[in-house]
Design a protein around this motif. Sequence first.
Motif, short mmCIF file in Angstrom:
data_model
loop_
_atom_site.label_atom_id
_atom_site.label_comp_id
_atom_site.label_asym_id
_atom_site.label_seq_id
_atom_site.Cartn_x
_atom_site.Cartn_y
_atom_site.Cartn_z
N PHE A 27 -2.60 9.53 3.45
CA PHE A 27 -2.06 8.36 2.78
C PHE A 27 -1.46 7.41 3.81
O PHE A 27 -0.79 7.85 4.74
N THR A 49 0.12 4.41 -7.68
CA THR A 49 0.31 5.66 -6.96
C THR A 49 -0.49 6.80 -7.60
O THR A 49 -1.03 7.65 -6.89
N ARG A 76 -3.37 8.98 -5.67
CA ARG A 76 -3.40 10.45 -5.62
C ARG A 76 -4.68 11.00 -6.27
O ARG A 76 -5.24 12.01 -5.80
N LEU A 119 2.48 6.99 0.40
CA LEU A 119 2.79 8.19 -0.36
C LEU A 119 3.11 9.35 0.57
O LEU A 119 2.61 9.42 1.71
#
Length: 357
Positions: free
Chosen positions: A341, A312, A316, A332
Amino acid sequence: MVIRSAACPAPPGGVGRRSLLLGAAAWCTAAAAGCSPGPGASAASPASRTTPPAAGTRAPAGVAASPSAPAPAPSGRLPAAAPWRPGPGEIEPAAKLAAVRLVEALGTWPSGRGGPGSAAARAAALGIAAPLAARLAAQAGPLTPAADQAVLRVIDAQYGGLLPDAASVLVPYTQSTRSGSAVHEGGTTVDVRLARTRAGWAVTALHPGRPGPPAAALGASARAVLARPRIELPPAAAADVRSGAVHESVLRAMLRLADTYRMSVSVVRSGHPTNVFGTGRPSDHPPGRAFDVWRVDGRPVVDPATPRSLITAFMRAAAAAGSYNVGGPVRLSGGIGPNQFFSDATHHDHVHVGFAG
């Protein structure tokens, strides 16, 4: 008859879990996703991959390192074959295994007993009916170069698309060939198409990637990507970068991500479906505006033992590097717009990083 794969061990939770994943109703809705959609949000699964080289291994200057490039062999000798196998937690592991076994069979032959002329026979030995075996051999292209002997090693097998009754499996590989005493290292990525039959998954077509020739003058970002050991590129992806056809936004994002992560790229342009699988929407990959990552800091995205926090955080970071469309095994929250996402069955085994321009 068409090629089929024996079922692999069921993942934790059994077949019911895999069926639930494939039958879930939440489809990828990213309007311009560079990769292909799959049915349902996916759960990450482990996979047994080809053993990577020792840490610190680097390719020659200007050539990107491959995460599973064969170790140098004595003059005139090829490395041993290392068959790829899916782990027990893969979604539809039989589909990947059917794709990989055909690629390995077409691209590997012993001295004096193979080559392009016997490619159809090698396909038929897997149980493929003669007419289809001949058609697949004709589509093999770079899988069957003229050589006395060849050994093909699969780097990874990831989905280019996964639907209930059809699949695209992307297979990046390295291939060592021998002609006389000369040994050559090559490879590309093959988009293997499959259909689900009553007997299991069956290969229906091959689409090998054919990267363009090296650019006469390569930009600074492309040169930096090729020289960066923390960016592991398979042969086709490295050739894509050398061709000068990869967008600057992709190259800069790779360099920025490499400041924090060591990433193993699976595909950039060559070998990826032209359209988002199962749709008429153009993919961001063929124009050189996307790349996929199958391993982060040496940890496969598909492996549930890989910390979700690592994946994750990488997703990001990809968004922060300018990607408008980041897909992976985890959906996400946040992001710019509703589709920055996304997650689905196709992307349970890699992270997709796409750019608008």
